[in-house]
Design an enzyme around this catalytic site. Structure first.
Site, PDB file in Angstrom:
ATOM      1  N   ARG A 109       0.626  -0.627   0.428  1.00  0.00           N
ATOM      2  CA  ARG A 109       0.178   0.022  -0.472  1.00  0.00           C
ATOM      3  C   ARG A 109       0.781   1.131  -0.075  1.00  0.00           C
ATOM      4  O   ARG A 109       2.187   1.176   0.637  1.00  0.00           O
ATOM      5  CB  ARG A 109      -0.863   0.381   1.237  1.00  0.00           C
ATOM      6  CG  ARG A 109      -2.134  -0.962   1.426  1.00  0.00           C
ATOM      7  CD  ARG A 109      -2.967  -0.873   0.426  1.00  0.00           C
ATOM      8  NE  ARG A 109      -4.246  -1.627  -0.052  1.00  0.00           N
ATOM      9  CZ  ARG A 109      -4.093  -3.036  -0.393  1.00  0.00           C
ATOM     10  NH1 ARG A 109      -3.505  -2.921  -1.647  1.00  0.00           N
ATOM     11  NH2 ARG A 109      -5.183  -3.854  -0.744  1.00  0.00           N
ATOM     12  N   HIS A 153      -1.279  -0.644 -10.155  1.00  0.00           N
ATOM     13  CA  HIS A 153      -1.626  -1.625  -8.920  1.00  0.00           C
ATOM     14  C   HIS A 153      -2.189  -2.909 -10.113  1.00  0.00           C
ATOM     15  O   HIS A 153      -2.929  -3.465 -10.118  1.00  0.00           O
ATOM     16  CB  HIS A 153      -2.748  -0.952  -8.618  1.00  0.00           C
ATOM     17  CG  HIS A 153      -3.058  -1.347  -6.806  1.00  0.00           C
ATOM     18  ND1 HIS A 153      -3.407  -1.043  -5.400  1.00  0.00           N
ATOM     19  CD2 HIS A 153      -3.233  -2.996  -7.007  1.00  0.00           C
ATOM     20  CE1 HIS A 153      -3.993  -1.888  -5.145  1.00  0.00           C
ATOM     21  NE2 HIS A 153      -3.624  -2.841  -5.520  1.00  0.00           N
TER      22      HIS A 153
HETATM   23  C1  GLV Z   1      -4.115  -5.620  -3.975  1.00  0.00           C
HETATM   24  O1  GLV Z   1      -4.208  -5.066  -3.603  1.00  0.00           O
HETATM   25  C2  GLV Z   1      -5.505  -6.725  -3.045  1.00  0.00           C
HETATM   26  O2  GLV Z   1      -5.515  -5.819  -1.643  1.00  0.00           O
HETATM   27  O3  GLV Z   1      -5.763  -7.406  -3.205  1.00  0.00           O
END
Ligand code: GLV
Length: 322
Positions: free
Chosen positions: A237, A285
């Site tokens: 994160r 991401h």
């Molecule tokens: C992705 O970021 C997840 O939390 O699976």
């Protein structure tokens, strides 16, 4: 059909605010196959009568969306992290949240970490530079056994990543809040363990969950503890990192480079300095996409349990944040 089954409203909602939406067709097909029934899965915002929805699959849902379903009995996070749900101020209280355990996602996260660890370890950026200069020169080689990799977070993803890196021959260690034991991986825990892990990590891989305890954990102090020239991979994160401290550590040479898949704000704003920093690689991401093919079994198991009134698996502790 048991009494508890009758009480679960029949339809499923798939609620996401993420760009590109979700793979509604894939989820419908895989969930139907896993449950052996034609699943009525409705994608937000076309969810029809809100009273029909008994179960919601969610990834970054719009704030207040889940609160619209009066008969909601289960929220399934289609990501491994659940901070995207807990951020919703109207998240229905009293409705259990479960995480998916997706072996596909876990494997893809490990792939991402291994890819970049090897990229750095084998000096691929230096060789790309040399190719541009038509330069035939060997960069001094580092023995894999002496390259120390540190994995922050030893849950499903961290443990798999650490195990695989250890199998490749890296001197691998990991850190978790409470003590863990993984074959071939040196395990650290607690506050002192955190510092010790940083001090021995030439390559640092972040896989921690986003909680109040991990917010801003990777700051100037943490980067200064790493060996000089360390490499940082964040696939957890963005909120763990103090962005300005990361840039300062890169600019001073304390860090050799960073690969970032996650950010405080996503999509990463166009004016953010990470985009153009010569020592930062940005990916949007994508480290661990959820794969309905491999994730549907874990969702289906919890649906069966809910309907049968049995204890749910992979329940989220809202207070702990994971
Ligand atoms: C992705 O970021 C997840 O939390 O699976």
């Amino acid at each position: 059909m048991s009494e508890s089954a009758k009480r679960v409203a029949p339809a499923f909602a798939w609620v996401t605010n993420a760009r590109g939406g979700g793979d509604t067709e894939g989820w419908r097909e895989r969930l139907s196959a896993a449950l052996g029934e034609a699943v009525d899965l409705r994608a937000w915002p076309e969810t029809g009568d809100p009273a029909d929805i008994g179960i919601a699959l969610a990834w970054k849902p719009p704030a207040g969306a889940l609160a619209r379903f009066p008969n909601l009995r289960l929220i399934v996070s289609t990501g491994m992290g659940v901070d995207h749900l807990l951020a919703d101020p109207e998240l229905p209280v009293g409705v259990p949240i479960v995480r998916i355990i997706d072996p596909g996602l876990v494997g893809q996260m490990a792939e991402y970490a291994i890819y970049w660890a090897l990229h750095h370890h084998r000096d691929m950026d230096a060789y790309a530079d040399q190719q541009r200069q038509r330069l035939w020169r060997e960069v001094p080689f580092t023995d894999t056994a002496t390259r120390r990799v540190g994995v922050l977070g030893l849950g499903e993803i961290g443990a798999d990543t650490a195990r695989k890196l250890a199998m490749l021959g890296f001197a691998t260690a990991g850190w978790s809040r409470s003590a863990r034991s993984i074959d071939g991986v040196e395990c650290f825990c607690g506050g002192d363990g955190f510092n010790a892990l940083l001090r021995r990590s030439d390559i640092l891989i972040d896989v921690l969950p986003m909680t109040p305890q991990t917010a801003g954990l990777l700051d100037a102090r943490a980067f200064a503890l790493l060996p000089r020239g360390a490499f940082f991979i964040n696939m957890a994160r963005g909120g763990h990192v103090i962005d300005a401290d990361l840039i300062a550590a890169l600019d001073s040479g304390q860090l050799a480079g960073a690969v970032l898949d996650v950010f405080h704000v996503e999509p990463l704003p166009a004016e953010h300095p990470f985009w153009s920093h010569p020592r930062i690689r940005v990916t949007p991401h994508i480290a661990g996409p959820t794969n309905p093919r491999t994730a549907a079994q874990s969702v289906a198991e919890n649906v069966r349990r809910l309907r049968a009134g049995q204890p749910l698996l992979h329940l989220v502790d809202r207070a702990a944040g994971y």
